[in-house]
Design a protein around this motif. Structure first.
Motif, PDB file in Angstrom:
ATOM      1  N   ALA A  19     -19.356 -26.916  -5.012  1.00 46.92           N
ATOM      2  CA  ALA A  19     -19.262 -28.183  -4.263  1.00 46.92           C
ATOM      3  C   ALA A  19     -19.155 -29.368  -5.220  1.00 46.92           C
ATOM      4  O   ALA A  19     -18.383 -30.307  -4.994  1.00 46.92           O
ATOM      5  CB  ALA A  19     -20.484 -28.330  -3.362  1.00 46.92           C
ATOM      6  N   LYS A  53     -15.669 -29.928  -6.665  1.00 53.70           N
ATOM      7  CA  LYS A  53     -14.753 -30.639  -5.765  1.00 53.70           C
ATOM      8  C   LYS A  53     -15.112 -32.121  -5.667  1.00 53.70           C
ATOM      9  O   LYS A  53     -14.251 -32.992  -5.615  1.00 53.70           O
ATOM     10  CB  LYS A  53     -14.777 -29.988  -4.378  1.00 53.70           C
ATOM     11  CG  LYS A  53     -14.113 -28.610  -4.378  1.00 53.70           C
ATOM     12  CD  LYS A  53     -14.141 -27.962  -3.009  1.00 53.70           C
ATOM     13  CE  LYS A  53     -13.491 -26.575  -3.068  1.00 53.70           C
ATOM     14  NZ  LYS A  53     -13.614 -25.861  -1.793  1.00 53.70           N
ATOM     15  N   ALA A  54     -16.443 -32.406  -5.632  1.00 54.52           N
ATOM     16  CA  ALA A  54     -16.896 -33.809  -5.549  1.00 54.52           C
ATOM     17  C   ALA A  54     -16.460 -34.582  -6.791  1.00 54.52           C
ATOM     18  O   ALA A  54     -16.091 -35.757  -6.710  1.00 54.52           O
ATOM     19  CB  ALA A  54     -18.412 -33.857  -5.414  1.00 54.52           C
ATOM     20  N   GLN A 102     -25.241 -36.673   0.897  1.00 55.38           N
ATOM     21  CA  GLN A 102     -23.865 -36.383   0.467  1.00 55.38           C
ATOM     22  C   GLN A 102     -23.756 -34.954  -0.067  1.00 55.38           C
ATOM     23  O   GLN A 102     -22.838 -34.208   0.263  1.00 55.38           O
ATOM     24  CB  GLN A 102     -23.484 -37.375  -0.643  1.00 55.38           C
ATOM     25  CG  GLN A 102     -22.036 -37.348  -1.023  1.00 55.38           C
ATOM     26  CD  GLN A 102     -21.183 -38.115  -0.047  1.00 55.38           C
ATOM     27  OE1 GLN A 102     -21.428 -39.271   0.204  1.00 55.38           O
ATOM     28  NE2 GLN A 102     -20.189 -37.464   0.523  1.00 55.38           N
ATOM     29  N   GLU A 131     -23.946 -32.296   2.678  1.00 56.41           N
ATOM     30  CA  GLU A 131     -22.687 -32.151   3.408  1.00 56.41           C
ATOM     31  C   GLU A 131     -21.680 -31.328   2.600  1.00 56.41           C
ATOM     32  O   GLU A 131     -21.018 -30.421   3.125  1.00 56.41           O
ATOM     33  CB  GLU A 131     -22.123 -33.557   3.698  1.00 56.41           C
ATOM     34  CG  GLU A 131     -21.062 -33.563   4.763  1.00 56.41           C
ATOM     35  CD  GLU A 131     -20.591 -34.981   5.082  1.00 56.41           C
ATOM     36  OE1 GLU A 131     -19.400 -35.125   5.366  1.00 56.41           O
ATOM     37  OE2 GLU A 131     -21.409 -35.921   5.038  1.00 56.41           O
ATOM     38  N   LEU A 132     -21.586 -31.613   1.319  1.00 57.99           N
ATOM     39  CA  LEU A 132     -20.677 -30.879   0.439  1.00 57.99           C
ATOM     40  C   LEU A 132     -21.073 -29.401   0.358  1.00 57.99           C
ATOM     41  O   LEU A 132     -20.225 -28.513   0.350  1.00 57.99           O
ATOM     42  CB  LEU A 132     -20.691 -31.489  -0.968  1.00 57.99           C
ATOM     43  CG  LEU A 132     -20.044 -32.866  -1.118  1.00 57.99           C
ATOM     44  CD1 LEU A 132     -20.462 -33.510  -2.434  1.00 57.99           C
ATOM     45  CD2 LEU A 132     -18.523 -32.762  -1.049  1.00 57.99           C
ATOM     46  N   GLU A 156     -20.044 -27.560   3.564  1.00 56.49           N
ATOM     47  CA  GLU A 156     -18.586 -27.335   3.568  1.00 56.49           C
ATOM     48  C   GLU A 156     -18.221 -26.157   2.668  1.00 56.49           C
ATOM     49  O   GLU A 156     -17.380 -25.327   2.998  1.00 56.49           O
ATOM     50  CB  GLU A 156     -17.857 -28.599   3.085  1.00 56.49           C
ATOM     51  CG  GLU A 156     -17.751 -29.684   4.135  1.00 56.49           C
ATOM     52  CD  GLU A 156     -17.163 -30.964   3.565  1.00 56.49           C
ATOM     53  OE1 GLU A 156     -16.498 -30.894   2.501  1.00 56.49           O
ATOM     54  OE2 GLU A 156     -17.377 -32.033   4.162  1.00 56.49           O
ATOM     55  N   GLU A 157     -18.879 -26.109   1.506  1.00 57.05           N
ATOM     56  CA  GLU A 157     -18.589 -25.048   0.532  1.00 57.05           C
ATOM     57  C   GLU A 157     -19.037 -23.685   1.067  1.00 57.05           C
ATOM     58  O   GLU A 157     -18.353 -22.689   0.905  1.00 57.05           O
ATOM     59  CB  GLU A 157     -19.303 -25.382  -0.779  1.00 57.05           C
ATOM     60  CG  GLU A 157     -18.612 -24.871  -2.007  1.00 57.05           C
ATOM     61  CD  GLU A 157     -17.142 -25.266  -2.083  1.00 57.05           C
ATOM     62  OE1 GLU A 157     -16.358 -24.416  -2.534  1.00 57.05           O
ATOM     63  OE2 GLU A 157     -16.776 -26.383  -1.679  1.00 57.05           O
TER      64      GLU A 157
END
Length: 822
Positions: free
Chosen positions: A382, A385-386, A566, A569-570, A573-574
């Motif tokens: 994650a 990607k961030a 934050q 949330e990441l 999603e991952e």
């Protein structure tokens, strides 16, 4: 001089250094020369220090054409830094440029480390440019005639504003600025911030939402095309049932080649205890690093920290194991490699650390991620990607921090006194107190003069007197002295100095840790094995340990971080993307293939529209495990809330365990999960009322009140060398808490304790959003035969609280043998 000529002066100096100014630096110079306030957003190591020092010096030259021959002494600019460790670096940068242009400007430092002789010298003659901290600025406001000291100040810079914003130190800065705006009419306010999501709000808080300063302000962003690369260190063999317990030390040998192949490596840990442990293990297994490896954290003495920072600069150290003490802008030569040990729990913190590598504009920053257990690889994926998308957290500012306001008003009363009508207008201009009512202001004034309604009989709370002309003033020398000693908003456990018997200061440890030891016990601190000789006053006297006794690694309170909103949330999603075809997954998720497969044997890996609950029975009882992936603070509150709501349907005994990924409700009898779900288990209605009933919110508020009592000055922490012990502070503040609870529940400080407990500790806002999200998802209840890979870390965390390390290891081995049979 024209702006063009001034620019030429600066660019020529840059050229002499072999540099070229960046667009954001020149933009900042222009905005400052045009008289604007502002916020500069630039990554660590990009040259933001020169963006603002140069702007100020050019403005000084513009207003003083004969600057080379005539010099008017007096304070002209202030630079506020949240870390004392940064002050030397900042002062050197300012002096270098000021001397390079022959300006005669002097630079001084005023922090807790400044010697008394230097302070006395500054009292007689202030430097032109002053580097200080939020606490030292407040101390200057306690000096008589402070308005004359600050009246010609034309600039104030708040460095690392993102670090101060979501804290009471930020409120302290807001209040200080509200005063300086009045007494220094030419003042321009600038903030410097690295990684932050809510930049516009950050500028609003810094300058005041309705102020003239905000209306005449600029927001400047440095677009340097900074890129980040996350390299995960993936174990060769992956345990199917991951658990937190080895601090990542099982991958210790993986970091050795990185250290050997780099000029300098920083290994970031999340806690000081983890920092100590990694240093100890690396030195034990690789004695060849002796003299080439050091440690850096906030509890080690200042001399050692400065020596380490200098050694990084001149590349005489191969590796430094550190904590967030090296997160912020201490400028070194670029470090070649960065290793993050364990999930950093926030994107901003991770990028800040990553920025230490390739600490030059335009150069890619590479950071190695070392997981302390397998599921942290999802965090690594994650974060990767961030980093590409530059997604960072918001910082939430404090509102109506009445304890900080009371401390500030006492500061003004200690110096020259204040007139309430004048100060009220200034305070109302701040973001923190914009919503304060006239009634609340009157309560505050009553509190500082009479000690509030329930304390009026006690003279010790009547600190400020009202003089005949209506001025509020402290006339007692002892009140003034005690107040000066206690200025600040950082309240921690009592810190004891660790010293050798024969002399030599090593650093500080907290009272709670050392109180568990007896003379003769050995503990590891600052990379040394020390034997406790005795505790004398606020000093821990030690000698070098010669015995082979088992050494305890020193630890500190507050070490546990939680996932930011934050990051949560990441992470979700991952996790959902683990359901994609293998070739579409990241390298980290592919490495977890066996764990996900084992998870699916008993349960599922949820998708974005599913919320997973697992249940199974063991000899301990009935396990019910929920997976919001919202961070440990939210899970602590959510676990208690759901347990309370379930108990309304049937009386059941519970115990609750939680980590960053989920929480467990362990009960002595089975719960009819469908029945509780049908009764709106996850509704956000009645959230506040249910939370108050489910948690021991009174106990949490009581602990929070201790800090409020210290900051507001109701409880005195003691004189230097005679600091009042933590348990006495706690009992003193508890007594006040109970008085207010029973006789004055409308007391603003008492109410603030509850408000801060819900807003900041339990993160009620995040909790509400999480419940609303879960209500929209399909709730999948999986009745499992045994623990799953997702539940295993939560269960082992619960056992950790009950068992010693050795017993825990044995218990986990037995559990793994059982779980591997499928």
């Amino acid at each position: 001089m024209t702006h063009k000529q001034l620019h030429k002066l600066a660019t020529n100096w840059f050229k002499d250094q072999g540099w070229k100014p960046f667009a954001f630096q020149e933009e900042t110079w222009n905005a400052f020369l045009e008289g604007k306030n502002g916020l500069l957003n630039a990554p660590t190591g990009s040259g933001k220090t020169y963006a603002l020092w140069v702007a100020f010096v050019l403005d000084y030259i513009k207003n003083n054409p004969d600057y080379k021959t005539k010099h008017k002494p007096g304070l002209k600019a202030i630079w506020i830094t949240p870390l004392r460790a940064l002050s030397v670096e900042i002062a050197q940068a300012a002096q270098r440029f000021a001397d390079g242009l022959d300006t005669q400007l002097t630079v001084g430092i005023r922090t807790g480390d400044t010697p008394q002789a230097e302070r006395a010298k500054q009292k007689k003659k202030m430097p032109d440019l002053l580097v200080t901290t939020p606490e030292s600025l407040q101390l200057l406001l306690t000096s008589k005639g402070y308005d004359k000291v600050f009246k010609n100040t034309t600039a104030i810079v708040i460095d690392e504003w993102h670090e101060l914003l979501g804290s009471k130190r930020g409120v302290q800065v807001e209040l200080g600025l509200s005063r300086l705006k009045t007494i220094a009419p030419q003042l321009r306010i600038w903030g410097v911030s690295a990684t932050i999501g809510n930049l516009n709000q950050a500028r609003e808080v810094l300058l005041g939402p309705e102020s003239q300063a905000f209306k005449n302000s600029a927001l400047i962003k440095a677009n340097l095309g900074k890129t980040y690369k996350v390299e995960s260190i993936i174990p060769e063999t992956m345990e199917k049932f991951p658990w937190r317990g080895h601090m990542g030390l099982h991958l210790l040998e993986e970091v050795v080649p990185i250290i050997n192949n780099s000029k300098t490596t920083l290994l970031f840990t999340n806690t000081r205890a983890q920092c100590e442990l990694w240093f100890q293990k690396l030195m034990h297994k690789h004695p060849e690093f002796a003299g080439e490896m050091a440690m850096h954290h906030g509890s080690i003495n200042k001399e050692t920290r400065l020596w380490v920072e200098e050694a990084i600069r001149n590349e005489s150290l191969k590796a430094v194991i550190c904590t967030s003490s090296l997160d912020l802008g201490v400028d070194f030569a670029p470090v070649e490699s960065i290793i993050q040990i364990g999930g950093p729990k926030g994107v901003a913190r991770f990028l800040q650390r990553a920025g230490r590598s390739g600490h030059q504009p335009g150069k890619e920053s590479v950071i190695y991620f070392l997981p302390t257990h397998a599921i942290e690889l999802i965090e690594a994926s994650a974060l990767g990607k961030a980093a590409i998308n530059q997604v960072v957290e918001d910082r939430i500012p404090y509102l109506l921090s009445f304890d900080v306001l009371i401390q500030y008003l006492t500061t003004l009363a200690v110096s020259d006194g204040f007139y309430p009508a004048e100060i009220y207008q200034e305070v109302k201009q701040t973001f923190c107190f914009q919503a304060m009512s006239d009634e609340q202001w009157r309560w505050i004034l009553n509190f500082i003069t009479k000690g509030s309604q329930s304390l009026q009989a006690y003279d010790e709370y009547k600190k400020i007197e009202i003089e005949e002309d209506g001025k509020f003033k402290v006339n007692s020398r002892s009140v003034a002295m005690r107040h000066r000693l206690q200025i600040g908003t950082i309240v921690g456990d009592a810190a004891l100095q660790v010293k050798y018997l024969k002399g030599g200061y090593i650093g500080t440890v907290e009272e709670w840790f050392i109180s568990k030891l007896k003379p003769g016990d050995v503990f590891t601190f600052a990379g040394r094995n020390l034997e406790l000789y005795r505790i004398k006053g606020m000093q821990v006297l030690v000698k070098k340990a010669k015995t082979k006794k088992q050494a305890r690694v020193v630890s500190w309170m507050g070490g546990r971080l939680t996932l930011s909103a934050q990051m949560s949330e990441l992470l979700r999603e991952e996790l959902y993307s683990a359901n994609l075809p293998l070739e579409e997954q990241t390298r980290e998720l592919q490495a977890l293939k066996d764990i996900f497969e084992r998870q699916r044997v008993e349960s599922i890996v949820p998708t974005d529209d599913q919320f997973l609950i697992e249940t199974f029975k063991s000899r301990e009882g009935y396990h019910h495990i929920f997976y919001p992936f919202e961070g440990r603070f939210v899970h602590e509150a959510l676990g208690s809330l759901l347990a309370y709501r379930i108990s309304l349907l049937s009386p059941i005994t519970f115990s609750i365990a939680f980590n960053d990924y989920g929480f467990e409700i362990l009960s002595d009898q089975q719960i009819d999960m469908q029945q509780v779900l049908d009764n709106d288990l996850f509704t956000s209605a009645y959230l506040f009322e249910d939370l108050q009933k489910s948690l021991n919110s009174t106990e949490m508020a009581r602990r929070k009140f201790r800090d409020i009592a210290v900051i507001s000055g109701m409880v005195f922490t003691g004189f230097p060398g005679k600091i009042i012990k933590n348990k006495h502070l706690q009992s003193n503040s508890q007594l006040l808490f109970e008085v207010f609870r029973d006789y004055e529940p409308e007391n603003l400080l008492f109410q603030q304790a509850y408000r801060e407990t819900f807003e900041h500790q339990l993160e009620e806002g995040r909790l509400r959003i999480a419940l609303e999200r879960i209500e929209q998802q399909e709730i999948v209840v999986k009745n499992c035969k045994k623990a799953t890979p997702f539940s295993f870390p939560i269960i082992t965390d619960r056992l950790r609280e009950k068992l010693s390390s050795e017993k825990l290891e044995d218990r986990i081995k037995n559990m793994l043998k059982y779980l591997d049979k499928y």
